[in-house]
Design a protein around this motif. Sequence first.
Motif, short mmCIF file in Angstrom:
data_model
loop_
_atom_site.label_atom_id
_atom_site.label_comp_id
_atom_site.label_asym_id
_atom_site.label_seq_id
_atom_site.Cartn_x
_atom_site.Cartn_y
_atom_site.Cartn_z
N SER A 40 0.87 -1.17 0.00
CA SER A 40 0.00 0.00 0.00
C SER A 40 0.91 1.22 0.00
N ILE A 41 0.64 2.17 -0.90
CA ILE A 41 1.56 3.30 -1.02
C ILE A 41 0.82 4.57 -1.39
N LYS A 42 1.33 5.66 -0.87
CA LYS A 42 0.86 7.01 -1.21
C LYS A 42 2.14 7.83 -1.32
N LEU A 43 2.52 8.21 -2.54
CA LEU A 43 3.84 8.77 -2.77
C LEU A 43 3.79 9.92 -3.76
N LYS A 44 4.46 11.01 -3.42
CA LYS A 44 4.66 12.12 -4.35
C LYS A 44 6.05 11.96 -4.94
N VAL A 45 6.12 11.59 -6.20
CA VAL A 45 7.38 11.29 -6.87
C VAL A 45 7.95 12.57 -7.48
N LYS A 46 9.17 12.88 -7.09
CA LYS A 46 9.86 14.05 -7.64
C LYS A 46 10.83 13.65 -8.75
N GLU A 47 11.37 12.43 -8.66
CA GLU A 47 12.34 11.96 -9.64
C GLU A 47 12.03 10.51 -9.99
N ALA A 48 11.98 10.22 -11.28
CA ALA A 48 11.74 8.86 -11.76
C ALA A 48 12.62 8.61 -12.98
N TYR A 49 13.24 7.45 -13.01
CA TYR A 49 14.06 7.09 -14.16
C TYR A 49 14.07 5.58 -14.33
N ASN A 50 14.36 5.16 -15.56
CA ASN A 50 14.35 3.76 -15.91
C ASN A 50 15.78 3.25 -15.97
N GLU A 51 16.04 2.14 -15.26
CA GLU A 51 17.38 1.57 -15.27
C GLU A 51 17.27 0.05 -15.23
N ARG A 52 17.80 -0.59 -16.24
CA ARG A 52 17.86 -2.06 -16.32
C ARG A 52 16.52 -2.74 -16.13
N GLY A 53 15.49 -2.22 -16.76
CA GLY A 53 14.19 -2.88 -16.72
C GLY A 53 13.34 -2.56 -15.50
N ILE A 54 13.78 -1.64 -14.65
CA ILE A 54 12.95 -1.21 -13.53
C ILE A 54 12.84 0.30 -13.55
N ASP A 59 14.64 7.26 -5.82
CA ASP A 59 15.77 6.46 -5.31
C ASP A 59 15.40 5.63 -4.08
N LYS A 60 14.11 5.31 -3.92
CA LYS A 60 13.68 4.53 -2.76
C LYS A 60 12.80 3.35 -3.17
N TYR A 61 11.91 3.55 -4.13
CA TYR A 61 10.97 2.52 -4.57
C TYR A 61 11.24 2.17 -6.03
N LYS A 88 2.43 -1.88 -35.50
CA LYS A 88 2.41 -2.20 -34.07
C LYS A 88 1.85 -1.03 -33.27
N LYS A 89 1.03 -1.34 -32.28
CA LYS A 89 0.40 -0.31 -31.46
C LYS A 89 1.35 0.13 -30.33
N TYR A 90 1.34 1.42 -30.05
CA TYR A 90 2.13 1.98 -28.96
C TYR A 90 1.39 1.74 -27.64
N LEU A 91 2.03 1.05 -26.71
CA LEU A 91 1.47 0.82 -25.39
C LEU A 91 2.25 1.65 -24.38
N PRO A 92 1.68 2.77 -23.91
CA PRO A 92 2.42 3.60 -22.97
C PRO A 92 2.65 2.88 -21.65
N ARG A 93 3.81 3.08 -21.08
CA ARG A 93 4.20 2.47 -19.81
C ARG A 93 4.55 3.56 -18.82
N ILE A 94 4.74 3.17 -17.58
CA ILE A 94 5.05 4.16 -16.54
C ILE A 94 6.35 4.89 -16.84
N SER A 95 7.27 4.23 -17.49
CA SER A 95 8.54 4.89 -17.80
C SER A 95 8.38 5.99 -18.84
N ASN A 96 7.24 6.04 -19.54
CA ASN A 96 7.00 7.09 -20.52
C ASN A 96 6.42 8.36 -19.90
N VAL A 97 6.03 8.32 -18.64
CA VAL A 97 5.47 9.48 -17.95
C VAL A 97 6.59 10.09 -17.11
N SER A 98 6.87 11.35 -17.34
CA SER A 98 7.97 11.99 -16.62
C SER A 98 7.49 12.52 -15.27
#
Length: 126
Positions: A40-54, A59-61, A88-98
């Motif tokens: 269960s989580i409630k989080l305000k994300v200030k920084e998000a980046y994709n690294e090695r498939g995650i 820098d915490k979750y 092929k259809k574009y499937l947006p993922r979480i890594s596409n949202v800044s």
Amino acid sequence: MKKSGIVIIMMVLGFIFSMYFFSIDSKSESELVEIKNETSIKLKVKEAYNERGINILDDKYFLPSSTYILGNDYLLSKDEAIWRPSNKKYLPRISNVSAPFEIYKNKNNDTLILIKENKKIILLLK
């Protein structure tokens, strides 16, 4: 003979430095908390980046990069892939949202609610 000795020393030093940096990187990734169905989580994300498939959040979750958007993404994600075939259809993922955005998730649920620019986007955990 002297040149081959320098090459061997450089190779050994390169191996030692690469192992050192690899151990630092793996230690930082092992301290991340995975957001799963049981979380269960409630989080305000200030920084998000994709690294090695995650996708790493503040820098915490982390979430798998395969976490995709259900329904409308309100054009908040951008399809910048030039390699995708036109049929092929574009499937947006979480890594596409800044970042910044907010994420909410209830316990024992496989969906996340991402809020960005007062728009609610629903994501599905894989």
